[in-house]
Design a protein around this motif. Structure first.
Motif, PDB file in Angstrom:
ATOM      1  N   GLU A 292      -6.311   1.647  -5.621  1.00  0.00           N
ATOM      2  CA  GLU A 292      -5.780   2.860  -4.998  1.00  0.00           C
ATOM      3  C   GLU A 292      -6.225   4.094  -5.772  1.00  0.00           C
ATOM      4  O   GLU A 292      -6.528   5.146  -5.178  1.00  0.00           O
ATOM      5  CB  GLU A 292      -4.248   2.811  -4.964  1.00  0.00           C
ATOM      6  N   GLU A 293      -6.238   3.986  -7.096  1.00  0.00           N
ATOM      7  CA  GLU A 293      -6.626   5.130  -7.919  1.00  0.00           C
ATOM      8  C   GLU A 293      -8.076   5.530  -7.665  1.00  0.00           C
ATOM      9  O   GLU A 293      -8.405   6.723  -7.607  1.00  0.00           O
ATOM     10  CB  GLU A 293      -6.407   4.794  -9.393  1.00  0.00           C
ATOM     11  N   ALA A 294      -8.946   4.535  -7.512  1.00  0.00           N
ATOM     12  CA  ALA A 294     -10.348   4.832  -7.212  1.00  0.00           C
ATOM     13  C   ALA A 294     -10.473   5.458  -5.828  1.00  0.00           C
ATOM     14  O   ALA A 294     -11.260   6.395  -5.619  1.00  0.00           O
ATOM     15  CB  ALA A 294     -11.184   3.555  -7.300  1.00  0.00           C
ATOM     16  N   TYR A 295      -9.696   4.953  -4.879  1.00  0.00           N
ATOM     17  CA  TYR A 295      -9.729   5.523  -3.527  1.00  0.00           C
ATOM     18  C   TYR A 295      -9.346   7.000  -3.538  1.00  0.00           C
ATOM     19  O   TYR A 295      -9.989   7.830  -2.871  1.00  0.00           O
ATOM     20  CB  TYR A 295      -8.789   4.758  -2.600  1.00  0.00           C
ATOM     21  N   GLU A 338      -7.734  -3.259  -2.480  1.00  0.00           N
ATOM     22  CA  GLU A 338      -6.418  -3.346  -3.120  1.00  0.00           C
ATOM     23  C   GLU A 338      -5.451  -2.286  -2.606  1.00  0.00           C
ATOM     24  O   GLU A 338      -4.298  -2.251  -3.031  1.00  0.00           O
ATOM     25  CB  GLU A 338      -6.582  -3.198  -4.639  1.00  0.00           C
ATOM     26  N   ASP A 339      -5.906  -1.432  -1.700  1.00  0.00           N
ATOM     27  CA  ASP A 339      -5.068  -0.358  -1.171  1.00  0.00           C
ATOM     28  C   ASP A 339      -4.618  -0.744   0.232  1.00  0.00           C
ATOM     29  O   ASP A 339      -5.412  -0.737   1.179  1.00  0.00           O
ATOM     30  CB  ASP A 339      -5.862   0.946  -1.145  1.00  0.00           C
ATOM     31  N   ARG A 340      -3.346  -1.075   0.379  1.00  0.00           N
ATOM     32  CA  ARG A 340      -2.846  -1.555   1.665  1.00  0.00           C
ATOM     33  C   ARG A 340      -2.923  -0.479   2.741  1.00  0.00           C
ATOM     34  O   ARG A 340      -3.165  -0.779   3.912  1.00  0.00           O
ATOM     35  CB  ARG A 340      -1.414  -2.067   1.531  1.00  0.00           C
ATOM     36  N   PHE A 341      -2.713   0.771   2.370  1.00  0.00           N
ATOM     37  CA  PHE A 341      -2.807   1.837   3.367  1.00  0.00           C
ATOM     38  C   PHE A 341      -4.215   1.905   3.945  1.00  0.00           C
ATOM     39  O   PHE A 341      -4.403   1.957   5.165  1.00  0.00           O
ATOM     40  CB  PHE A 341      -2.439   3.183   2.748  1.00  0.00           C
ATOM     41  N   VAL A 342      -5.200   1.886   3.092  1.00  0.00           N
ATOM     42  CA  VAL A 342      -6.588   1.952   3.558  1.00  0.00           C
ATOM     43  C   VAL A 342      -6.914   0.735   4.416  1.00  0.00           C
ATOM     44  O   VAL A 342      -7.556   0.849   5.472  1.00  0.00           O
ATOM     45  CB  VAL A 342      -7.557   2.038   2.361  1.00  0.00           C
ATOM     46  N   GLN A 343      -6.458  -0.423   4.000  1.00  0.00           N
ATOM     47  CA  GLN A 343      -6.793  -1.655   4.698  1.00  0.00           C
ATOM     48  C   GLN A 343      -6.155  -1.758   6.079  1.00  0.00           C
ATOM     49  O   GLN A 343      -6.765  -2.302   7.008  1.00  0.00           O
ATOM     50  CB  GLN A 343      -6.374  -2.860   3.848  1.00  0.00           C
ATOM     51  N   TYR A 369      -1.760  -1.567  12.300  1.00  0.00           N
ATOM     52  CA  TYR A 369      -0.805  -0.560  11.821  1.00  0.00           C
ATOM     53  C   TYR A 369       0.635  -1.054  11.965  1.00  0.00           C
ATOM     54  O   TYR A 369       1.446  -0.963  11.032  1.00  0.00           O
ATOM     55  CB  TYR A 369      -1.003   0.740  12.593  1.00  0.00           C
ATOM     56  N   LEU A 370       0.972  -1.570  13.141  1.00  0.00           N
ATOM     57  CA  LEU A 370       2.343  -2.019  13.384  1.00  0.00           C
ATOM     58  C   LEU A 370       2.709  -3.200  12.502  1.00  0.00           C
ATOM     59  O   LEU A 370       3.853  -3.300  12.021  1.00  0.00           O
ATOM     60  CB  LEU A 370       2.524  -2.389  14.857  1.00  0.00           C
ATOM     61  N   ASN A 371       1.776  -4.098  12.286  1.00  0.00           N
ATOM     62  CA  ASN A 371       2.060  -5.230  11.407  1.00  0.00           C
ATOM     63  C   ASN A 371       2.388  -4.741   9.997  1.00  0.00           C
ATOM     64  O   ASN A 371       3.324  -5.221   9.361  1.00  0.00           O
ATOM     65  CB  ASN A 371       0.872  -6.182  11.374  1.00  0.00           C
ATOM     66  N   GLU A 372       1.607  -3.772   9.519  1.00  0.00           N
ATOM     67  CA  GLU A 372       1.851  -3.232   8.180  1.00  0.00           C
ATOM     68  C   GLU A 372       3.154  -2.437   8.131  1.00  0.00           C
ATOM     69  O   GLU A 372       3.954  -2.574   7.204  1.00  0.00           O
ATOM     70  CB  GLU A 372       0.678  -2.336   7.766  1.00  0.00           C
TER      71      GLU A 372
END
Length: 706
Positions: A292-295, A338-343, A369-372
């Motif tokens: 996430e930090e790299a993103y 490793e970034d769930r938002f991006v994925q 999106y809905l699953n997350e």
């Protein structure tokens, strides 16, 4: 939700009174408790678990900790935090349990304190009584003082003098506490002198620390030091931060991405060169390329290199920009695993307004999106409303849109119970009511639009009673009220009624939609036009029907501005250059005060326009522009301003704004008249306002003659 609460109730709970004599918690949790919470309950340790499983695990771990260490406060307090928003039913059960234990053990300060925490916001007057009793029984028990200061610092029970005394009393016992709630109390109720004392104590404590997690508290220290020292001393503080970083660099032989990001932010506050900051960022991206930090770094660099087009009407330029952004997002999805938002969410947000996306692609993004958002995170009303609106806007799967809207309806009561607070000021209670009414109208409108697409007029019965209720007093939702009346009438085939209501919605809306990202979307006129054509109406008559009278057209120009409900107190604040600003020195000028922070995305979009406005009016004797910055990490502000090339005055005002407003949403623009009276407030940034600077000048001019 109710099943989980029943399990919790049946399980009983930790005994607060298992030890005798009754020990009281200290200024922080004992190491083994802290390590368990920071390790097993850390965000990154749990983020890949489903929401219900994560909630159950968090509660079980905290219950176990509370049973093992019954006289430690932190497991109980964390249990409160975990259930308060995530499980209102479970919270109610816990609250009853802790209140009962306080009643059974009225001589135990810890029992009284914990019961008060659960009652705060639900029965705050009773919470105050319990806290005062806990303090009277154990004057050296610091935490009741902190909670008293928190209650007295804001809301209708605010007492600034008491809050300041209680904050000072807490930090007299716990002089170097970095507890987040205590730090919020310090910033709202504690003066600069107290903040400086806490900073001194914290610096002394951190000099003895070696554990990386504790050393990250330097971020809190630096914020305190910058805020409690005058701006002419900030260069010396930056040199001190640089010295701290030299020590910190050698303290962690196995740094993770979070540690490196902490150091990188520290180097920004130290005033390090752009080359140094870039090198620190490169190290994070190279060492932790999927994090996430790299993103965050890669995303910020992309946005810096790809400025938003200025002309909101230029469809071709925006199409090119959007295509480039979509390509970038796809590359980020491939890289930052490793970034769930991006994925799972970024692509949905990226294409949500794209009318050219295929149904297959759009629905696949929505499913992810809905699953997350509902399986791996806590669901909520807006999650389902926005998903339903996505389908409606694209005219896909209207029956599924209805089902999603119905799920949203089931969450309304849960969300509102979670947000209930009996200590809100009249203004904040009014604002909360307005937000709830807006949510109700959006939900009803989504149901009606989906029902129209699905050919299910019977769905109108679900919302008929609320849609046809009395006209609301709040002018901000009157237009949406008439719009839903029109939608219901159209759904039921009452076309004449629908057109009447559509016109009323048109005449009462507060702002005419303008092109945004190269596209003009006006649902009201589009829907009304469809009904008009169904009735056989001509284009000439349509143009007459949709044009409001001149007086109504003027009302539409008012936009999101509201009359200020507070008075502007006297202030004496130094800007980043060291110049002192006072209200009395601004008399005779119309003043625009912009409230912002470096971490605020909408602020970052608005500030370049503010800079252009400042350049345009800075030499005028009748107008003045200043900004109130509310960053906690004040050391980051000057480097940010320098990097962006902003020249408008920046006044560090975090504590001032917190003491003035109970809740702070940014950006905000305040208009103060030449007599020093706060006249108008605008909350939020409207990117579609192509005449933003002219709007601001007009508002400044309007208060000169009133």
């Amino acid at each position: 939700m109710r099943i989980l609460a029943a399990v919790l109730f049946a399980a009983g709970g930790p005994a607060l009174f298992a030890q005798s004599p009754l020990a009281l918690p200290g200024c922080e949790a004992r190491p083994e408790v802290r390590e368990a919470i920071e390790g097993k309950l850390a965000y990154k340790a749990l983020e890949n678990m489903k929401f219900t499983e994560r909630l159950a695990l968090e509660r079980q771990l905290l219950e176990d900790l509370a049973a093992r260490y019954p006289r430690e406060m932190e497991p109980h307090r964390q249990l409160l935090n975990v259930t308060h928003y995530n499980d209102p039913d479970g919270y109610a059960v816990l609250s009853a349990r802790y209140v009962k234990e306080a009643e059974q053990h009225p001589g135990d300060p810890l029992a009284l304190y914990m019961a008060a925490l659960f009652l705060t916001g639900k029965d705050t007057p009773r919470a105050l009584q319990l806290l005062e009793r806990a303090h009277s029984k154990a004057p050296d028990f610091a935490w009741p003082e902190m909670s008293l200061a928190r209650i007295h610092g804001t809301g209708k029970l605010a007492d600034k003098k008491k809050a300041a005394e209680e904050a000072a009393a807490f930090f007299a016992i716990c002089p170097s506490s970095t507890d987040p709630a205590a730090q919020r109390v310090l910033n709202r109720a504690g003066g600069l002198e107290l903040q400086a004392r806490v900073a001194t104590a914290l610096r002394a404590r951190l000099a003895t620390e070696s554990e990386p997690k504790r050393l990250e508290e330097y971020a809190t220290l630096w914020g305190l030091e910058f805020r409690s020292h005058p701006t002419p001393e900030h260069d010396a503080l930056r040199r001190q931060v640089a010295g701290d970083l030299t020590r910190l660099e050698s303290m962690n032989q196995k740094p993770d991405a979070e540690w490196l990001a902490f150091l990188k932010d520290g180097y920004k506050q130290s005033g390090a060169s752009a080359e140094t900051i870039t090198a620190k960022e490169d190290r994070i991206v190279q060492a932790f390329p999927h994090s996430e930090e790299a993103y965050d770094i890669v995303n910020n660099r992309w946005e810096k290199a790809h400025k938003d087009p200025e002309d909101q009407k230029d469809a071709a330029v925006w199409a090119k920009y959007n295509a480039e952004y979509q390509a970038a997002v796809k590359s980020w999805i491939a890289q930052f695993t490793e970034d769930r938002f991006v994925q799972h969410m970024d692509w949905y947000y990226t294409i949500s307004d794209d009318r050219d996306i295929s149904e297959q692609e759009g629905v696949r993004a929505l499913d992810d999106y809905l699953n997350e958002a509902t399986v791996y995170q806590r669901p909520g009303v807006w999650t389902y409303i926005n998903a339903a609106r996505f389908l409606v806007e694209h005219k896909w799967q209207p029956e599924r849109a209805l089902e999603l809207a119905h799920r949203a309806d089931k969450w309304v009561a849960v969300d509102r119970e979670s947000n209930r607070d009996d200590n809100l000021t009249a203004d904040d209670a009014k604002q909360q009511k307005e937000q709830e009414m807006y949510q109700d109208h959006q939900l009803a409108g989504t149901i009606l639009r989906a029902a129209k697409l699905a050919g299910k007029p019977e769905e109108g019965e679900r919302v008929k009673a609320s849609v046809e209720g009395p006209v609301p007093d709040d002018v901000k939702v009157v237009s949406s009220y008439w719009l839903n009346r029109a939608r219901l009438a159209a759904l039921e085939g009452r076309k004449a009624d629908a057109l009447t209501f559509y016109q009323q919605a048109l005449y009462t809306r507060r702002r005419t939609p303008e092109p945004y990202h190269g596209r003009l979307q006006d649902d009201l006129l589009d829907e009304a036009s469809a009904v008009w054509k169904d009735t056989g109406g001509t284009e000439i008559a349509w143009n007459i029907w949709k044009t409001p009278p001149a007086a109504k057209a003027q009302e539409l120009a008012e936009g999101r501005w509201e009359k200020a409900t507070k008075t502007m107190p006297a202030f004496e604040l130094a800007d980043l250059s060291g110049k002192t600003w006072r209200v009395k020195n601004l008399e005779g000028k119309s003043v625009l005060i912009n409230v912002w922070a470096t971490w605020c995305g909408p602020c970052q979009a608005e500030l370049p326009k503010l800079e252009k406005l400042y350049e345009k009016v800075k030499d005028r004797s009748d107008l003045q522009i200043v900004t109130f910055n509310i960053d906690q990490d004040l050391g980051l502000v000057a480097p940010f301003v320098k990097d962006k090339g902003f020249t408008f005055p920046v006044l560090p005002a975090y504590s001032f704004v917190l003491s003035l407003l109970d809740s702070v949403g940014i950006p905000q623009n305040w208009i103060v008249d030449p007599k020093g009276a706060w006249r108008l407030t605008q909350l939020g940034y409207d990117a579609s306002d192509a005449q933003w600077a002219d709007t601001m000048i007009a508002k400044l001019q309007s208060v000169k003659t009133e």
